[in-house]
Design an enzyme around this catalytic site. Structure first.
Site, PDB file in Angstrom:
ATOM      1  N   GLU A   1       0.840  -1.210   0.000  1.00  0.00           N
ATOM      2  CA  GLU A   1       0.000   0.000   0.000  1.00  0.00           C
ATOM      3  C   GLU A   1       0.872   1.257   0.000  1.00  0.00           C
ATOM      4  OE1 GLU A   1      -2.801   1.243  -0.725  1.00  0.00           O
ATOM      5  OE2 GLU A   1      -4.164   1.207   0.990  1.00  0.00           O
TER       6      GLU A   1
ATOM      7  N   THR B   1      -3.409  12.618  -5.762  1.00  0.00           N
ATOM      8  CA  THR B   1      -3.197  12.380  -4.339  1.00  0.00           C
ATOM      9  C   THR B   1      -2.571  13.609  -3.686  1.00  0.00           C
ATOM     10  OG1 THR B   1      -2.778  10.075  -4.881  1.00  0.00           O
ATOM     11  CG2 THR B   1      -2.197  10.761  -2.671  1.00  0.00           C
TER      12      THR B   1
END
Lengths: 306, 306
Positions: A128, A181
């Site tokens: 992740e 992001t």
């Protein structure tokens, strides 16, 4: 057993009040993956369908989490990973988490389950991290454990499994836009008003209590976000209209899924969740922006063999 | 029934992570009060023992909450209130809340319970407000409902009753020093780091989960305060030493009770709670500061008729 096919589900992180710690697992959206033992030692991504992702193990989320586990074991064989990706990267419903979780879950099954889900979370965090540039587990935890989860700590990994009412359904709209992001991070304040923080932890506490007691009214009263939503919702076109339509159609609450652009609603009962879907479709159909929309029951099992 | 004697308990607000919203009820410390119907209409404070408090109804916490209820009913009689105060005002264990709760609870009983506890909280808030200069219910709620409570909202009043393990005990030390309310307010930051706020709401969520699941280890992991304790603990002499001694003696957690100066510890079992008491006594005995120290089980009933 030398080969296993698994379903790795999409997830909703934050759940309005629980920024960075809460999440829940979806049932109707997720990736398929095949994990296979191979004579050659190492981790090999052999197939990727659906989206354009790197085949280099060290650059691939599923590859990196697989490597983290592989380096913790001592075996004379390797693993091949096939990824049939249905969750679009960057959609805000845990695409990278599904990949990170799928490989370690599948390998663990082929190895005879030497690791528990908490340990699998620790491996998956490594994968992740290459997608999101920081270690977090608010999508990983619900993907692995299913249901609602609270990430109490990531070092060491401590995940709480929160029970939830059986008649709870999610409606998820994914507007086909890209939010960087970096942008969704940049809008977050470094400091928040103490009064707002108190409101937020009151809502987290009452949401946990509502889930334990099957109290739908209290769920509705708890699904508020005074910290992140005011900033991030601006990055999602027509967010306020979607939320208004969702609540008017009878949902218990509506918020940003992860860092967006997906938007989740929670409803009591499939019928209401479908009404919410239709109401949101009406809003977005007028915008000219392409979108996917799904209704899903809460997936209490998490990642699984198919 | 024309007269009733009641016990109105001391309470611990905040409970480390739950500043402004969480609280729990004590059993071994509280005020006694007598509420009596009288022919003369109005609310009359007829006796106060223990501490020097105003007899004027409008200036007395118990009087003001009683008046709030009295103004909501239509009766041709009045009430007399006798207060036998054991909880020192300003001690940080809900002295004013006990007064505010006692009068409205007693009156409600004499009237045949026309109001529920949520409504009683709303009246009691008016009394609490004259003591603390703002409306809050984090001591009132546990005093009225017993056990652990979460104040979800004060306007309208919404109180959640959180279950708790039966073998949980509190140790409370009250150092006989005065902290001015203005001072304990002034040290609070108006803004807090988002990262700290996240830690705090993770702890609130896990504390609620721990209370629901009787998980003492998780209670221990949740009883932390990264927001208020770093500021307010400086106002309490030898706070760090007390906390260290408490944890070393086996408590699950130790924090400031309300705005202090009282310090609470929570322990699994009476034996540990008593050990914690002895350990804290040793610390404070060397300081030359006078103190009271009590061990109490969690009072799950709250204010009651005696």
């Amino acid at each position: 057993m030398n080969e296993i096919k698994i379903f790795s589900p999409a997830t909703v992180a934050n759940v309005s009040c629980g920024f960075d710690v809460l999440g829940f697992c979806l049932d109707s959206v997720g990736d398929d993956m095949v994990i296979r033992k191979t004579d050659k030692k190492g981790i090999f991504i052999t197939k990727i369908e659906g989206f354009d992702l790197p085949f280099e193990t060290e650059l691939n989320v599923a590859g990196v989490s697989a490597l983290a586990m592989y380096n913790a074991i001592d075996v004379d064989f390797g693993f091949e990973i096939e990824i049939y990706k249905n969750i679009k990267p960057g959609s805000g419903i845990g695409s990278s988490a599904a990949s990170a979780v799928g490989s370690v879950f599948g390998m663990n099954e082929l190895l005879g389950r030497p690791f528990n889900k908490t340990q699998l979370t620790a491996f998956a965090i490594k994968g992740e991290a290459i997608a999101s540039k920081c270690e977090h587990a608010d999508n990983l935890a619900p993907a692995l454990f299913g249901g609602f989860t609270l990430v109490k700590s990531i070092n060491p990994v401590q995940i709480l499994e929160i029970p939830s009412p059986t008649d709870l359904y999610a409606t998820i709209i994914h507007p086909q836009i890209e939010i960087k992001t970096s942008e969704s991070r940049a809008v977050l304040p470094k400091e928040v008003a103490l009064a707002d923080a108190i409101t937020q932890w009151s809502n987290v506490g009452s949401l946990i209590h509502a889930l334990h007691t099957n109290d739908y009214n209290l769920l509705k009263d708890s699904l508020h976000d005074v910290i992140v939503e005011p900033h991030r919702s601006k990055l999602i076109p027509h967010y306020d209209d979607v939320k208004k339509a969702s609540l008017k159609a009878g949902s218990l609450g509506c918020g940003i899924s992860g860092s967006g652009p997906s938007i989740f609603s929670l409803s009591q009962g499939l019928e209401v969740a479908n009404k919410v879907k239709e109401a949101i479709k009406l809003v977005y159909a007028e915008t000219g922006i392409a979108f996917d929309i799904h209704v899903s029951k809460i997936n209490t099992e998490g990642v699984k063999i198919v």
